[in-house]
Design an enzyme around this catalytic site. Structure first.
Site, PDB file in Angstrom:
ATOM      1  N   ASN A   1       0.700  -0.943   0.415  1.00  0.00           N
ATOM      2  CA  ASN A   1       0.100  -0.067   0.291  1.00  0.00           C
ATOM      3  C   ASN A   1       0.926   1.354  -0.125  1.00  0.00           C
ATOM      4  O   ASN A   1       2.055   1.763   1.153  1.00  0.00           O
ATOM      5  CB  ASN A   1      -0.929  -0.200   0.839  1.00  0.00           C
ATOM      6  CG  ASN A   1      -1.733   1.405   1.441  1.00  0.00           C
ATOM      7  OD1 ASN A   1      -2.073   1.571  -0.010  1.00  0.00           O
ATOM      8  ND2 ASN A   1      -2.340   1.930   2.342  1.00  0.00           N
ATOM      9  N   TRP A   2       1.392   1.926  -1.244  1.00  0.00           N
ATOM     10  CA  TRP A   2       1.482   2.635  -1.463  1.00  0.00           C
ATOM     11  C   TRP A   2       1.930   4.224  -0.605  1.00  0.00           C
ATOM     12  O   TRP A   2       1.952   5.019  -0.444  1.00  0.00           O
ATOM     13  CB  TRP A   2       1.813   3.079  -3.028  1.00  0.00           C
ATOM     14  CG  TRP A   2       3.197   2.131  -3.455  1.00  0.00           C
ATOM     15  CD1 TRP A   2       3.598   1.127  -2.302  1.00  0.00           C
ATOM     16  CD2 TRP A   2       3.274   2.681  -4.558  1.00  0.00           C
ATOM     17  NE1 TRP A   2       3.606  -0.072  -3.449  1.00  0.00           N
ATOM     18  CE2 TRP A   2       4.258   0.714  -4.405  1.00  0.00           C
ATOM     19  CE3 TRP A   2       3.807   3.316  -5.722  1.00  0.00           C
ATOM     20  CZ2 TRP A   2       4.552   0.884  -6.196  1.00  0.00           C
ATOM     21  CZ3 TRP A   2       3.990   3.016  -7.027  1.00  0.00           C
ATOM     22  CH2 TRP A   2       5.345   1.630  -7.105  1.00  0.00           C
ATOM     23  N   LYS A   3       0.485   3.992  -0.801  1.00  0.00           N
ATOM     24  CA  LYS A   3      -0.820   5.634   0.528  1.00  0.00           C
ATOM     25  C   LYS A   3      -0.106   6.392  -1.020  1.00  0.00           C
ATOM     26  O   LYS A   3      -0.261   6.327  -1.875  1.00  0.00           O
ATOM     27  CB  LYS A   3      -0.001   5.761   1.545  1.00  0.00           C
ATOM     28  CG  LYS A   3       0.212   4.594   3.025  1.00  0.00           C
ATOM     29  CD  LYS A   3       0.130   4.953   4.101  1.00  0.00           C
ATOM     30  CE  LYS A   3       0.293   3.605   4.981  1.00  0.00           C
ATOM     31  NZ  LYS A   3       0.285   3.706   6.248  1.00  0.00           N
TER      32      LYS A   3
ATOM     33  N   HIS B   1      -9.392   0.852   4.056  1.00  0.00           N
ATOM     34  CA  HIS B   1      -8.121   1.358   5.250  1.00  0.00           C
ATOM     35  C   HIS B   1      -8.315   2.001   6.154  1.00  0.00           C
ATOM     36  O   HIS B   1      -9.130   2.926   6.461  1.00  0.00           O
ATOM     37  CB  HIS B   1      -7.232   1.922   4.604  1.00  0.00           C
ATOM     38  CG  HIS B   1      -5.659   1.666   5.042  1.00  0.00           C
ATOM     39  ND1 HIS B   1      -5.794   2.757   5.672  1.00  0.00           N
ATOM     40  CD2 HIS B   1      -4.697   1.406   4.820  1.00  0.00           C
ATOM     41  CE1 HIS B   1      -3.901   2.672   6.645  1.00  0.00           C
ATOM     42  NE2 HIS B   1      -3.725   0.925   5.467  1.00  0.00           N
TER      43      HIS B   1
ATOM     44  N   GLU C   1      -6.817   4.683   7.571  1.00  0.00           N
ATOM     45  CA  GLU C   1      -6.513   5.889   6.981  1.00  0.00           C
ATOM     46  C   GLU C   1      -8.273   6.199   6.525  1.00  0.00           C
ATOM     47  O   GLU C   1      -7.868   7.820   6.661  1.00  0.00           O
ATOM     48  CB  GLU C   1      -5.246   6.198   6.668  1.00  0.00           C
ATOM     49  CG  GLU C   1      -4.110   5.770   7.221  1.00  0.00           C
ATOM     50  CD  GLU C   1      -2.542   5.125   6.606  1.00  0.00           C
ATOM     51  OE1 GLU C   1      -2.570   5.222   5.792  1.00  0.00           O
ATOM     52  OE2 GLU C   1      -1.823   4.678   7.318  1.00  0.00           O
TER      53      GLU C   1
ATOM     54  N   GLU D   1      -5.581  -4.983  10.295  1.00  0.00           N
ATOM     55  CA  GLU D   1      -4.590  -4.107  10.305  1.00  0.00           C
ATOM     56  C   GLU D   1      -4.929  -3.512  11.306  1.00  0.00           C
ATOM     57  O   GLU D   1      -5.785  -2.128  11.568  1.00  0.00           O
ATOM     58  CB  GLU D   1      -4.585  -3.318   8.871  1.00  0.00           C
ATOM     59  CG  GLU D   1      -3.910  -3.653   8.151  1.00  0.00           C
ATOM     60  CD  GLU D   1      -4.179  -2.263   6.834  1.00  0.00           C
ATOM     61  OE1 GLU D   1      -2.330  -3.012   6.555  1.00  0.00           O
ATOM     62  OE2 GLU D   1      -4.696  -1.439   6.462  1.00  0.00           O
TER      63      GLU D   1
ATOM     64  N   GLY E   1       2.181   1.939  10.466  1.00  0.00           N
ATOM     65  CA  GLY E   1       3.309   3.158  10.115  1.00  0.00           C
ATOM     66  C   GLY E   1       3.294   3.743  11.920  1.00  0.00           C
ATOM     67  O   GLY E   1       4.647   4.481  11.590  1.00  0.00           O
TER      68      GLY E   1
ATOM     69  N   SER F   1       2.879  -1.796  10.661  1.00  0.00           N
ATOM     70  CA  SER F   1       4.309  -2.423  10.707  1.00  0.00           C
ATOM     71  C   SER F   1       5.202  -3.568  10.029  1.00  0.00           C
ATOM     72  O   SER F   1       6.193  -4.076  10.336  1.00  0.00           O
ATOM     73  CB  SER F   1       4.836  -1.921  11.699  1.00  0.00           C
ATOM     74  OG  SER F   1       4.514  -0.492  11.721  1.00  0.00           O
TER      75      SER F   1
ATOM     76  N   GLY G   1       2.175  -1.627   3.849  1.00  0.00           N
ATOM     77  CA  GLY G   1       2.878   0.428   3.529  1.00  0.00           C
ATOM     78  C   GLY G   1       4.400   0.712   3.424  1.00  0.00           C
ATOM     79  O   GLY G   1       4.670   0.399   2.463  1.00  0.00           O
ATOM     80  N   GLY G   2       4.638   1.235   4.711  1.00  0.00           N
ATOM     81  CA  GLY G   2       5.977   1.532   4.647  1.00  0.00           C
ATOM     82  C   GLY G   2       7.326   1.099   3.911  1.00  0.00           C
ATOM     83  O   GLY G   2       7.457   1.390   3.032  1.00  0.00           O
TER      84      GLY G   2
HETATM   85  C1  PEP Z   1      -0.884  -0.151   5.537  1.00  0.00           C
HETATM   86  O1  PEP Z   1      -0.524   0.843   5.240  1.00  0.00           O
HETATM   87  O2  PEP Z   1      -1.336  -0.468   5.939  1.00  0.00           O
HETATM   88  C2  PEP Z   1       0.547  -0.442   6.905  1.00  0.00           C
HETATM   89  C3  PEP Z   1       0.376  -1.762   7.119  1.00  0.00           C
HETATM   90  O3  PEP Z   1       1.483   0.685   6.757  1.00  0.00           O
HETATM   91  P1  PEP Z   1       2.988   0.263   8.276  1.00  0.00           P
HETATM   92  O4  PEP Z   1       3.024  -1.689   7.240  1.00  0.00           O
HETATM   93  O5  PEP Z   1       4.155   1.342   7.048  1.00  0.00           O
HETATM   94  O6  PEP Z   1       2.828   0.578   9.845  1.00  0.00           O
END
Ligand code: PEP
Length: 257
Positions: A13-15, A101, A103, A173, A179, A219, A240-241
């Site tokens: 997930n590049w956000k 999601h 966010e 999640e 994040g 994470s 994500g990251g």
């Molecule tokens: C996400 O954006 O779905 C996510 C899990 O982010 P991260 O891996 O950065 O926690």
């Protein structure tokens, strides 16, 4: 329930990161990471910003990388300024879409009800859905994690048929792990993914529960992926990251083989 029955899905997930030119570079870098390595043990997805879709689809051609979007509107067309429909995504070569999601729930007023409408629109257009559910830290501390994810899952899937469910992946999640660098322990992730599987069993029966892919997200990184992915109920990751760094994403994909 036999984990081998399910295909692992590793999705990035590049956000709100990467311009179109940077998207081409990142997809090419992921392709280079995968070159000559085994990849058929999992489905690989990159969910990218809308404006990156054309470049990402082009760059991913001929590779095992599938392209996803990060959201979709529930209406087919009309006066919804700034929104994007499922048919538009489909025509651009998108195969997957993230829905619900945390966010979007936290910053953009997403509710279980709007998640349900988006799920229907995506499935009707022939997209595969990555449906996100997860509890807040306060909810975990109050001991209501299982109830929260059950409620989110049930409302998101209202009216979704057993046939349509085959195109749904659920991503557990925990909001407190997204994040933040705080990962759920492998046992915590497995416990909640297992609880979600039970909810699916109650709604659609044991066969559907055994077959549905349930990812963990929060994470996940190159260091902790193998331990998380080894758990019985964890069938992949939403990342994500770490999905923005091709070598790390490559390590996670290797861990899922
Ligand atoms: C996400 O954006 O779905 C996510 C899990 O982010 P991260 O891996 O950065 O926690």
């Amino acid at each position: 329930m036999n984990k081998q029955l399910r295909k692992a899905v590793i999705a990035g997930n590049w956000k709100m990161n990467k311009t179109p030119a940077e998207a081409t570079e990142l997809i090419n870098a992921i392709k280079a990471e995968l070159d000559g390595k085994k990849t058929d043990g999992c489905e690989i997805v990159a969910c990218v910003p809308y404006v990156d879709i054309a470049n990402a689809v082009e760059a991913a051609k001929g590779s095992p990388i599938h392209i996803g979007a990060e959201n979709v509107h529930w209406e087919k067309s009309g006066a919804y300024t700034g929104e994007i429909s499922a048919d538009m995504l489909k025509e651009c070569g998108v195969e997957y879409v993230i829905i619900g999601h945390s966010e979007r729930r936290q910053y953009f007023g997403e509710t279980d009800g709007t998640v349900n409408k988006r799920v229907h629109a995506a499935l009707e257009a022939g997209l595969k859905v990555i449906l996100c559910v997860g509890e807040l830290l306060t909810e975990r501390e109050q001991g209501v994690t299982a109830e929260i994810v059950a409620k989110q899952t049930k409302i998101a899937l209202l009216g979704v048929t057993a046939e349509q469910l085959k195109n749904v992946i659920i991503a557990y999640e925990p909001v407190w792990a997204i994040g933040t660098g705080k990962t759920a322990t492998a046992d915590q992730a497995n416990e909640v993914c297992g609880a979600i599987r039970m909810v699916i069993g109650g709604l659609y029966g044991l066969k559907a529960a055994a077959g549905i892919t349930i990812q963990y997200g929060g994470s996940m990184n190159a260091k902790n992926a193998s331990e998380l992915l080894a758990k019985e109920h964890v069938d992949g990751g939403l990342i994500g990251g770490a999905s923005l760094k091709a070598p790390d994403f490559g390590v996670i994909i290797a861990a899922a083989q």
